[in-house]
Design a protein around this motif. Structure first.
Motif, mmCIF file in Angstrom:
data_model
loop_
_atom_site.group_PDB
_atom_site.id
_atom_site.type_symbol
_atom_site.label_atom_id
_atom_site.label_comp_id
_atom_site.label_asym_id
_atom_site.label_seq_id
_atom_site.Cartn_x
_atom_site.Cartn_y
_atom_site.Cartn_z
ATOM 1 N N GLY A 14 5.968 43.411 7.405
ATOM 2 C CA GLY A 14 5.657 42.631 8.605
ATOM 3 C C GLY A 14 4.938 41.342 8.255
ATOM 4 O O GLY A 14 4.083 41.306 7.358
ATOM 5 N N GLU A 39 12.310 40.371 11.667
ATOM 6 C CA GLU A 39 12.808 39.213 12.420
ATOM 7 C C GLU A 39 13.208 38.092 11.456
ATOM 8 O O GLU A 39 12.911 38.149 10.265
ATOM 9 C CB GLU A 39 11.719 38.700 13.368
ATOM 10 C CG GLU A 39 11.364 39.668 14.476
ATOM 11 C CD GLU A 39 12.506 39.886 15.454
ATOM 12 O OE1 GLU A 39 12.972 38.907 16.039
ATOM 13 O OE2 GLU A 39 12.941 41.048 15.608
ATOM 14 N N SER A 61 -2.706 32.317 22.853
ATOM 15 C CA SER A 61 -2.933 30.929 23.235
ATOM 16 C C SER A 61 -4.401 30.533 23.076
ATOM 17 O O SER A 61 -4.709 29.355 22.951
ATOM 18 C CB SER A 61 -2.503 30.716 24.691
ATOM 19 O OG SER A 61 -3.070 31.725 25.507
ATOM 20 N N ASN A 283 1.772 45.954 7.968
ATOM 21 C CA ASN A 283 1.250 45.127 9.057
ATOM 22 C C ASN A 283 1.895 45.564 10.373
ATOM 23 O O ASN A 283 1.454 45.200 11.447
ATOM 24 C CB ASN A 283 1.552 43.652 8.748
ATOM 25 C CG ASN A 283 1.284 42.706 9.905
ATOM 26 O OD1 ASN A 283 2.077 41.822 10.185
ATOM 27 N ND2 ASN A 283 0.171 42.892 10.598
ATOM 28 N N ALA A 284 2.939 46.382 10.265
ATOM 29 C CA ALA A 284 3.606 46.888 11.471
ATOM 30 C C ALA A 284 2.637 47.788 12.229
ATOM 31 O O ALA A 284 1.683 48.323 11.654
ATOM 32 C CB ALA A 284 4.847 47.672 11.064
ATOM 33 N N ARG A 436 10.897 42.734 19.752
ATOM 34 C CA ARG A 436 10.673 41.644 18.791
ATOM 35 C C ARG A 436 9.588 41.939 17.778
ATOM 36 O O ARG A 436 9.565 41.343 16.715
ATOM 37 C CB ARG A 436 10.287 40.364 19.542
ATOM 38 C CG ARG A 436 11.429 39.741 20.244
ATOM 39 C CD ARG A 436 11.263 38.213 20.240
ATOM 40 N NE ARG A 436 12.223 37.635 21.151
ATOM 41 C CZ ARG A 436 11.911 37.160 22.345
ATOM 42 N NH1 ARG A 436 10.661 37.142 22.733
ATOM 43 N NH2 ARG A 436 12.833 36.658 23.120
HETATM 44 C C1 LIG Z 1 1.502 37.346 25.101
HETATM 45 C C2 LIG Z 1 0.368 37.549 24.134
HETATM 46 C C3 LIG Z 1 -0.830 36.883 24.330
HETATM 47 C C4 LIG Z 1 -1.883 37.054 23.432
HETATM 48 N N1 LIG Z 1 -3.022 36.291 23.578
HETATM 49 C C5 LIG Z 1 -3.931 36.265 22.583
HETATM 50 C C6 LIG Z 1 -4.924 35.249 22.559
HETATM 51 O O1 LIG Z 1 -4.972 34.391 23.438
HETATM 52 N N2 LIG Z 1 -5.819 35.238 21.520
HETATM 53 C C7 LIG Z 1 -5.746 36.150 20.495
HETATM 54 O O2 LIG Z 1 -6.567 36.076 19.557
HETATM 55 N N3 LIG Z 1 -4.790 37.118 20.495
HETATM 56 C C8 LIG Z 1 -3.874 37.185 21.499
HETATM 57 N N4 LIG Z 1 -2.846 38.082 21.458
HETATM 58 C C9 LIG Z 1 -2.897 39.163 20.459
HETATM 59 C C10 LIG Z 1 -2.485 38.677 19.079
HETATM 60 O O3 LIG Z 1 -1.304 37.945 19.176
HETATM 61 C C11 LIG Z 1 -2.263 39.888 18.181
HETATM 62 O O4 LIG Z 1 -3.411 40.742 18.196
HETATM 63 C C12 LIG Z 1 -1.995 39.493 16.740
HETATM 64 O O5 LIG Z 1 -1.098 38.403 16.651
HETATM 65 C C13 LIG Z 1 -1.420 40.726 16.064
HETATM 66 O O6 LIG Z 1 -0.954 40.426 14.807
HETATM 67 P P1 LIG Z 1 -0.535 41.558 13.810
HETATM 68 O O7 LIG Z 1 -0.971 41.121 12.470
HETATM 69 O O8 LIG Z 1 -0.978 42.890 14.286
HETATM 70 O O9 LIG Z 1 1.049 41.554 13.763
HETATM 71 P P2 LIG Z 1 2.192 41.459 14.861
HETATM 72 O O10 LIG Z 1 2.139 40.127 15.466
HETATM 73 O O11 LIG Z 1 2.213 42.645 15.714
HETATM 74 O O12 LIG Z 1 3.454 41.475 13.892
HETATM 75 C C14 LIG Z 1 3.936 42.615 13.246
HETATM 76 C C15 LIG Z 1 5.179 42.191 12.486
HETATM 77 O O13 LIG Z 1 5.701 43.318 11.778
HETATM 78 C C16 LIG Z 1 7.113 43.252 11.839
HETATM 79 N N5 LIG Z 1 7.644 44.597 11.605
HETATM 80 C C17 LIG Z 1 7.368 45.723 12.324
HETATM 81 N N6 LIG Z 1 8.045 46.764 11.810
HETATM 82 C C18 LIG Z 1 8.730 46.295 10.751
HETATM 83 C C19 LIG Z 1 9.615 46.902 9.814
HETATM 84 N N7 LIG Z 1 9.941 48.200 9.864
HETATM 85 N N8 LIG Z 1 10.156 46.133 8.832
HETATM 86 C C20 LIG Z 1 9.846 44.800 8.751
HETATM 87 N N9 LIG Z 1 9.038 44.184 9.629
HETATM 88 C C21 LIG Z 1 8.481 44.918 10.609
HETATM 89 C C22 LIG Z 1 7.392 42.751 13.240
HETATM 90 O O14 LIG Z 1 8.708 42.222 13.355
HETATM 91 C C23 LIG Z 1 6.303 41.698 13.399
HETATM 92 O O15 LIG Z 1 6.739 40.439 12.951
HETATM 93 C C24 LIG Z 1 -1.760 37.949 22.337
HETATM 94 C C25 LIG Z 1 -0.560 38.638 22.152
HETATM 95 C C26 LIG Z 1 0.509 38.425 23.022
HETATM 96 C C27 LIG Z 1 1.831 39.143 22.770
#
Ligand SMILES: Cc1cc2nc3c(=O)[nH]c(=O)nc-3n(C[C@H](O)[C@H](O)[C@H](O)COP(=O)(O)OP(=O)(O)OC[C@H]3O[C@@H](n4cnc5c(N)ncnc54)[C@H](O)[C@@H]3O)c2cc1C
Length: 502
Positions: A14, A39, A61, A283-284, A436
């Motif tokens: 991820g 993706e 945002s 990271n998933a 996604r």
């Molecule tokens: C609409 C919205 C508004 C938000 N607003 C805010 C805000 O204003 N401020 C803030 O700080 N946070 C906000 N957040 C939260 C923030 O975006 C998330 O907490 C943060 O981006 C999470 O990141 P992450 O590292 O957990 O990974 P994620 O962003 O969850 O990404 C995980 C990745 O792993 C990949 N993946 C999963 N399984 C597999 C697999 N089997 N093989 C390969 N790849 C895989 C996915 O495709 C994805 O790209 C918001 C989120 C959303 C959706």
């Protein structure tokens, strides 16, 4: 002649913010790192889309703690300012209360206090106390609960922990945000304004511990920022940095399995092929990791089956005309917050008057919309997918209700029919988020924080069941949001380096 040491390789599953940050940290320590992303673009929930001359940020945002991003450039010996710059916001939010009154949250503390105590019956001392307590909560929790693992015994034996535990009362962990706020703040609008910070991690202020009042301190004390060029710049620039450090990206490449032998990671399966790796940094979403990628390992049910955070429906509207009364961040608060959260968390529905958030990046970056137009990101919280909402028909109904509620509320409080100005429309809902980002049930912030013990029930940054498996991102410790996900990457990658060596 001595045999060369085997190359130690780490697979990162991820490329969300924590996947990118983890890969950068590992590569900066000299480890060979491959990132696999399902993706075709990096960033996970941080994403963007271009539609008919409009650019929309599709995920987060509100940016706080940009120094955690800068740290990654510094680790690599690069100057962060050469790649990404941030503007500190003032005002931060434009608030629209249900009774028609308006308030702008100013970064300047005294200006904030004066304006809110003039608008409402809140006394300046109440606000000063609120801010003091919120800052204190972060000061106590940051070194103990946020900056390191909560799941290692040795982390409980130093002074910072004792200090944190000694001051448990100051954390207000045994009362809810709403109760603590009502006890301190006499004006219902002020209570509603501070209660809504629970939504920043998808929780319910009527259930979540008052410790979460610290979220307000991140935004109003430490500052909210706008990355010049939009939120996606963060993901794009970290991608570039990782590549410069030698990280190899495999986009459009979903990982099918994490391979293990006698409870130890041996590699991953991709496109039917088994690839050997010494360690995996997932990271998933942790639910996806255990339920899909490790079907033969019994995941910790107490952790994995906890209630998920809320989700969202977002409408991306390309709008004709401009709105001088709106800013970058705008929140139209519910007139009945209790009903709003009852529907969201208990009835699993949308109430009669939900809060509506409107983010307009073209206010800062005019190139995000054609001349004389604006790009509105209009968001309403909804429950994550469940038996009640996971059929297409049910979700379509929920989305239609959210749209109607948004148009009704915005039109009433802005005094014009906003629907008449919509020229372009795209939508995102829990189904899209689940597809996604593989976030379980389409929840936005991993697990809910609706409980005193929720911080302790998040999955650790390592697995006790599978050696060599480390976890980062919004679904594990210390929790969701950009800054906390970056901290999770710091903790987890530190553990990988400790285990695998340099
Ligand atoms: C609409 C919205 C508004 C938000 N607003 C805010 C805000 O204003 N401020 C803030 O700080 N946070 C906000 N957040 C939260 C923030 O975006 C998330 O907490 C943060 O981006 C999470 O990141 P992450 O590292 O957990 O990974 P994620 O962003 O969850 O990404 C995980 C990745 O792993 C990949 N993946 C999963 N399984 C597999 C697999 N089997 N093989 C390969 N790849 C895989 C996915 O495709 C994805 O790209 C918001 C989120 C959303 C959706």
């Amino acid at each position: 002649m001595s045999t060369p040491a085997p190359q130690r390789k780490v697979a990162v599953i991820g490329s969300g913010i924590a996947g990118l940050a983890g890969a950068i940290r590992l590569a900066a320590q000299g480890l060979a790192v491959d990132v696999f992303e399902a993706e075709h673009t990096v960033g996970g929930k941080i994403s963007e889309q271009h539609v008919d001359g409009f650019r929309f940020d599709r995920g987060p945002s509100v940016l706080t703690m940009p120094q955690y991003i800068d740290d990654l450039f510094r680790l690599a010996g690069e100057d962060p300012a050469a790649h990404i710059r941030y503007e500190r916001l003032d005002p931060v939010f434009h608030y629209f209360f249900a009774d028609g009154s308006r308030f702008q949250s100013h970064a300047d503390r005294e200006r904030f206090i004066t304006a809110l105590s003039e608008l409402t019956v809140t006394r300046p001392e109440e606000l000063r106390t609120f801010f003091h307590r919120a800052a204190r909560k972060l000061e106590l929790t940051d070194p103990v609960f946020l900056q390191r693992s909560l799941h290692r015994l040795r982390n409980y034996t130093d002074r910072a922990t004792f200090r944190g535990l000694f001051h448990l009362g100051a954390l207000q962990a045994f009362t809810t945000m709403d109760r603590a706020n009502r006890r301190l703040l006499r004006d219902p609008r002020t209570v509603a304004l501070f209660n809504q910070y629970a939504s920043y991690n998808g929780s319910d202020p009527f259930q979540a511990p008052a410790t979460l009042n610290l979220i307000a301190h991140y935004e109003l004390g430490l500052g909210a920022y706008y990355p010049v060029g939009g939120m996606y710049r963060i993901a794009a620039e970290l991608h570039g940095l990782a590549e410069r450090l030698g990280v190899r990206f495999h986009l459009g490449t979903p990982v099918e399995r994490i391979l293990t032998e006698r409870r130890r990671v041996t590699g991953i399966r991709v496109g039917g092929a088994d690839l050997p790796y010494t360690a995996v940094l997932a990271n998933a979403d942790v639910h996806h990791v255990f339920r899909i990628l490790l079907p033969d390992v019994k995941g910790p049910r107490l952790v994995l089956d906890r209630p998920r955070s809320s989700s969202v429906v977002v409408f991306f509207w390309g709008m004709e005309g401009t709105s001088p009364e709106l800013g970058l961040h705008n929140l139209f608060l519910s007139g009945d917050q209790r009903d709003e959260y009852e529907h969201l968390f208990r009835a699993k529905n949308i109430g009669a008057d939900p809060s509506v958030y409107v983010y307009i990046s073209s206010k800062k970056n005019p190139a995000d919309a054609p001349p004389g137009m604006e790009n509105w990101f209009v968001m309403i919280s909804v429950p994550p997918l469940s038996e009640r909402t996971d059929t297409e028909a049910e979700m379509d109904k929920l989305r239609a209700r959210a749209r109607e509620a948004a148009i009704t509320k915005l039109s009433r409080l802005l005094g014009r029919d906003v629907s008449a100005a919509i020229r372009v429309e795209r939508t995102m809902d829990p189904r899209t988020i689940a597809q996604r980002t593989r976030s379980a049930f389409g929840s936005v912030y991993g697990y809910s924080s609706n409980g005193m013990l929720s911080a302790f029930l998040r999955h650790a940054n390592f697995s006790r069941r599978v050696k060599g498996l480390y976890l980062s991102g919004g679904s594990v410790h210390p929790g969701p949001s950009i800054p906390l996900s970056l901290l999770s990457a710091k903790i987890a990658s530190g553990m990988v380096v400790e285990a695998v060596g340099k």
